[in-house]
Design a protein around this motif. Structure first.
Motif, PDB file in Angstrom:
ATOM      1  N   SER A  56       0.823  -1.202   0.000  1.00 53.15           N
ATOM      2  CA  SER A  56       0.000   0.000   0.000  1.00 53.15           C
ATOM      3  C   SER A  56       0.858   1.252   0.000  1.00 53.15           C
ATOM      4  O   SER A  56       2.021   1.241   0.407  1.00 53.15           O
ATOM      5  CB  SER A  56      -0.925   0.031   1.224  1.00 53.15           C
ATOM      6  N   ALA A  57       0.228   2.339  -0.438  1.00 54.80           N
ATOM      7  CA  ALA A  57       0.841   3.668  -0.378  1.00 54.80           C
ATOM      8  C   ALA A  57       0.132   4.500   0.678  1.00 54.80           C
ATOM      9  O   ALA A  57      -1.023   4.227   1.024  1.00 54.80           O
ATOM     10  CB  ALA A  57       0.753   4.352  -1.736  1.00 54.80           C
ATOM     11  N   ARG A  58       0.834   5.493   1.182  1.00 53.60           N
ATOM     12  CA  ARG A  58       0.227   6.391   2.168  1.00 53.60           C
ATOM     13  C   ARG A  58       0.970   7.720   2.182  1.00 53.60           C
ATOM     14  O   ARG A  58       2.105   7.835   1.701  1.00 53.60           O
ATOM     15  CB  ARG A  58       0.226   5.780   3.562  1.00 53.60           C
ATOM     16  N   GLN A  59       0.335   8.694   2.764  1.00 52.22           N
ATOM     17  CA  GLN A  59       0.924  10.010   2.994  1.00 52.22           C
ATOM     18  C   GLN A  59       0.473  10.470   4.374  1.00 52.22           C
ATOM     19  O   GLN A  59      -0.722  10.660   4.611  1.00 52.22           O
ATOM     20  CB  GLN A  59       0.468  11.005   1.925  1.00 52.22           C
ATOM     21  N   VAL A  60       1.430  10.614   5.286  1.00 48.37           N
ATOM     22  CA  VAL A  60       1.111  10.974   6.668  1.00 48.37           C
ATOM     23  C   VAL A  60       1.290  12.483   6.806  1.00 48.37           C
ATOM     24  O   VAL A  60       2.334  12.978   7.248  1.00 48.37           O
ATOM     25  CB  VAL A  60       1.984  10.190   7.666  1.00 48.37           C
ATOM     26  N   GLY A  61       0.273  13.210   6.416  1.00 47.87           N
ATOM     27  CA  GLY A  61       0.360  14.658   6.343  1.00 47.87           C
ATOM     28  C   GLY A  61       0.488  15.365   7.671  1.00 47.87           C
ATOM     29  O   GLY A  61       0.904  16.524   7.716  1.00 47.87           O
ATOM     30  N   LEU A  62       0.147  14.695   8.784  1.00 51.30           N
ATOM     31  CA  LEU A  62       0.248  15.360  10.084  1.00 51.30           C
ATOM     32  C   LEU A  62       1.690  15.500  10.553  1.00 51.30           C
ATOM     33  O   LEU A  62       1.976  16.246  11.490  1.00 51.30           O
ATOM     34  CB  LEU A  62      -0.602  14.637  11.137  1.00 51.30           C
ATOM     35  N   LEU A  63       2.608  14.771   9.911  1.00 50.83           N
ATOM     36  CA  LEU A  63       4.014  14.885  10.264  1.00 50.83           C
ATOM     37  C   LEU A  63       4.609  16.156   9.644  1.00 50.83           C
ATOM     38  O   LEU A  63       4.092  16.662   8.645  1.00 50.83           O
ATOM     39  CB  LEU A  63       4.777  13.647   9.771  1.00 50.83           C
ATOM     40  N   PRO A  64       5.695  16.666  10.200  1.00 47.44           N
ATOM     41  CA  PRO A  64       6.309  17.882   9.644  1.00 47.44           C
ATOM     42  C   PRO A  64       6.676  17.701   8.177  1.00 47.44           C
ATOM     43  O   PRO A  64       6.965  16.589   7.728  1.00 47.44           O
ATOM     44  CB  PRO A  64       7.559  18.068  10.521  1.00 47.44           C
ATOM     45  N   HIS A  78       9.661  15.613   7.239  1.00 45.13           N
ATOM     46  CA  HIS A  78       9.697  14.219   7.693  1.00 45.13           C
ATOM     47  C   HIS A  78       9.580  13.296   6.484  1.00 45.13           C
ATOM     48  O   HIS A  78       8.800  13.551   5.560  1.00 45.13           O
ATOM     49  CB  HIS A  78       8.544  13.966   8.670  1.00 45.13           C
ATOM     50  N   LYS A  79      10.350  12.211   6.483  1.00 42.90           N
ATOM     51  CA  LYS A  79      10.381  11.314   5.321  1.00 42.90           C
ATOM     52  C   LYS A  79       9.036  10.667   5.039  1.00 42.90           C
ATOM     53  O   LYS A  79       8.766  10.256   3.903  1.00 42.90           O
ATOM     54  CB  LYS A  79      11.451  10.237   5.521  1.00 42.90           C
ATOM     55  N   ALA A  80       8.164  10.553   6.031  1.00 41.97           N
ATOM     56  CA  ALA A  80       6.856   9.924   5.821  1.00 41.97           C
ATOM     57  C   ALA A  80       5.757  10.942   5.509  1.00 41.97           C
ATOM     58  O   ALA A  80       4.602  10.551   5.340  1.00 41.97           O
ATOM     59  CB  ALA A  80       6.461   9.106   7.046  1.00 41.97           C
ATOM     60  N   HIS A  81       6.126  12.222   5.423  1.00 43.54           N
ATOM     61  CA  HIS A  81       5.114  13.248   5.127  1.00 43.54           C
ATOM     62  C   HIS A  81       4.613  13.131   3.698  1.00 43.54           C
ATOM     63  O   HIS A  81       3.422  13.308   3.415  1.00 43.54           O
ATOM     64  CB  HIS A  81       5.702  14.640   5.366  1.00 43.54           C
ATOM     65  N   GLY A  82       5.506  12.846   2.768  1.00 38.54           N
ATOM     66  CA  GLY A  82       5.135  12.749   1.359  1.00 38.54           C
ATOM     67  C   GLY A  82       4.568  11.387   1.000  1.00 38.54           C
ATOM     68  O   GLY A  82       4.562  10.446   1.809  1.00 38.54           O
ATOM     69  N   LEU A  83       4.098  11.262  -0.213  1.00 37.82           N
ATOM     70  CA  LEU A  83       3.536   9.999  -0.698  1.00 37.82           C
ATOM     71  C   LEU A  83       4.634   8.947  -0.802  1.00 37.82           C
ATOM     72  O   LEU A  83       5.689   9.185  -1.407  1.00 37.82           O
ATOM     73  CB  LEU A  83       2.883  10.221  -2.059  1.00 37.82           C
ATOM     74  N   HIS A  84       4.412   7.786  -0.220  1.00 40.67           N
ATOM     75  CA  HIS A  84       5.390   6.703  -0.232  1.00 40.67           C
ATOM     76  C   HIS A  84       4.644   5.382  -0.042  1.00 40.67           C
ATOM     77  O   HIS A  84       3.431   5.363   0.125  1.00 40.67           O
ATOM     78  CB  HIS A  84       6.442   6.898   0.867  1.00 40.67           C
ATOM     79  N   GLY A  85       5.370   4.279  -0.085  1.00 36.67           N
ATOM     80  CA  GLY A  85       4.723   2.975   0.043  1.00 36.67           C
ATOM     81  C   GLY A  85       5.505   2.013   0.906  1.00 36.67           C
ATOM     82  O   GLY A  85       6.681   2.235   1.204  1.00 36.67           O
ATOM     83  N   HIS A  86       4.824   0.935   1.334  1.00 35.27           N
ATOM     84  CA  HIS A  86       5.435  -0.098   2.167  1.00 35.27           C
ATOM     85  C   HIS A  86       4.924  -1.476   1.755  1.00 35.27           C
ATOM     86  O   HIS A  86       3.814  -1.613   1.227  1.00 35.27           O
ATOM     87  CB  HIS A  86       5.064   0.089   3.647  1.00 35.27           C
ATOM     88  N   SER A  87       5.728  -2.473   2.052  1.00 33.05           N
ATOM     89  CA  SER A  87       5.246  -3.849   2.100  1.00 33.05           C
ATOM     90  C   SER A  87       4.876  -4.114   3.560  1.00 33.05           C
ATOM     91  O   SER A  87       5.723  -4.476   4.374  1.00 33.05           O
ATOM     92  CB  SER A  87       6.317  -4.830   1.633  1.00 33.05           C
ATOM     93  N   PHE A  88       3.629  -3.883   3.896  1.00 33.34           N
ATOM     94  CA  PHE A  88       3.155  -4.022   5.277  1.00 33.34           C
ATOM     95  C   PHE A  88       2.957  -5.494   5.643  1.00 33.34           C
ATOM     96  O   PHE A  88       2.676  -6.333   4.775  1.00 33.34           O
ATOM     97  CB  PHE A  88       1.817  -3.315   5.456  1.00 33.34           C
ATOM     98  N   LEU A  89       3.081  -5.770   6.927  1.00 32.89           N
ATOM     99  CA  LEU A  89       2.688  -7.061   7.485  1.00 32.89           C
ATOM    100  C   LEU A  89       1.706  -6.792   8.618  1.00 32.89           C
ATOM    101  O   LEU A  89       2.031  -6.076   9.573  1.00 32.89           O
ATOM    102  CB  LEU A  89       3.885  -7.845   8.015  1.00 32.89           C
TER     103      LEU A  89
END
Length: 370
Positions: A15-23, A26-37
């Motif tokens: 999945s992809a996500r964008q954690v906009g509440l972070l500064p 922050h590396k997770a602020h922008g659109l990015h993706g993970h192989s989640f478990l």
């Protein structure tokens, strides 16, 4: 099933996500993706599954139905107004499993966003946040008997997991992984590419002693610290929580089986097999001279007769084993293992990654990655 058995299941999703509440930086602020478990643990009632022994399979199916709604999706669109943090993804999964899939007794829902970090959320909204670190070092154990291999100077690629517990209270983020990175950085400098015996306080650097050494120093700067885990190798290590020591030893088994209660139409009624992951957890006081609770070599030697009875054998022929499902087998291993290892208080048995059962003789202890 015993009330001290927890059933487990896990499922990957991309999945992809964008954690906009972070500064913004922050590396997770922008659109990015993970192989989640996704990982779950449940204390299931006896008659919940279609037949006795089907609990792991049924639990996995229900988890997959939920994670399928996230797979190859932008998680922001699924969670709506909720920020797609690991904590909120775990809450969303928990709600789906209960309301849509009817899974009872959920004890823990975890999201592992990388191999080295994750959040395990319990039913009280207590967030267990963990982050894994590595360092390359040499050591020797000065107090072992003559001829013991650990008395010789040698080295390891050590791994450390910093565990922190916090009452999330519905918050989007409990403890940011970057905060843990900042705290760990000076310890990496102290330990990486070093001879551990030369460091003050580590003259006898067993896994247990290293864990306690780290605890004393980390707790000062991380009040939420709940456990320190030290992997000496990929298959053994120690945990310390400020007062109690635990160790574990992991191994794999290649075994055949069938489930006696499965209907003839179910594939589980046919002879099949697994490469099991078996993790033994032991709890004992620290030997002040040796610096360990139980020697990992002794654990291996004492458990070896049980290992030989399981590995490359048909499990359905084991005397005293009611059925070959993960829960029955884990409880059998716990009972048999305690005869030669009285310190044994938990057995994790996974048929596939993260899918199996945990037999608890006492305390559950820290959650470890699967």
């Amino acid at each position: 099933m015993s009330p001290h058995t927890l059933f487990t299941a896990s499922c990957n999703f991309e999945s992809a996500r964008q954690v906009g509440l972070l500064p913004s930086g922050h590396k997770a602020h922008g659109l990015h993706g993970h192989s989640f478990l996704a990982k779950i643990r449940a204390d299931l009632p006896a008659a919940w599954a279609p037949f006795p022994g089907a609990e792991v399979h049924a639990l996995g199916e229900r988890l997959a139905a939920c994670t399928g709604q996230l797979d190859y999706r932008l998680i922001n669109e699924v969670l709506g107004s909720q920020a797609p943090t690991d904590e909120n993804i775990a809450r969303w999964l928990r709600d789906q499993l209960v309301s849509q899939q009817g899974v009872p007794g959920l004890e823990q829902v975890g999201i592992q966003s990388t191999a080295d970090q994750g959040v395990d959320l319990d039913r009280h909204d207590q967030a267990h946040v963990w982050r894994r670190y590595r360092f390359q070092s040499a050591h020797k154990l000065p107090n072992v008997p003559i001829g013991h291999k650990c008395g010789r100077l040698h080295g390891h690629g050590f791994e450390v997991i910093v565990h922190a517990n916090q009452d999330a209270g519905g918050r989007d983020i409990s403890i940011d992984y970057d905060h843990l990175d900042e705290i760990w950085a000076p310890f990496h400098y102290q330990l990486n590419h070093k001879y551990l015996n030369a460091i003050e306080g580590l003259s006898n650097p067993t896994s247990e002693v290293i864990a306690a050494w780290l605890w004393d120093r980390l707790k000062v700067v991380l009040p939420e610290l709940s456990w320190v885990t030290v992997y000496e190798t990929g298959s053994c290590g120690a945990n310390f929580n400020g007062s109690a020591y635990r160790i574990w030893k992991e191994m794999t088994l290649d075994s055949a089986l069938f489930l006696r209660h499965a209907p003839d139409s179910d594939p589980l009624s046919h002879i099949h097999g697994h490469t099991y992951t078996l993790r033994l957890h032991l709890s004992a006081p620290l030997d002040e001279v040796m610096g360990w609770t139980v020697d990992f070599g002794d654990v291996k030697d004492r458990f070896n007769p049980i290992f030989k009875a399981l590995d490359h054998h048909p499990l359905h022929e084991l005397p005293g084993l009611d059925d070959c499902d993960a829960a029955s087998l884990a409880q059998w291993v716990l009972a048999q293992g305690r005869r030669s290892l009285p310190q044994l208080d938990r057995v994790d048995l996974y048929e596939t990654r993260g899918c199996g059962a945990i037999a608890l003789g006492d305390q559950e202890g820290p959650a470890l990655p699967v």
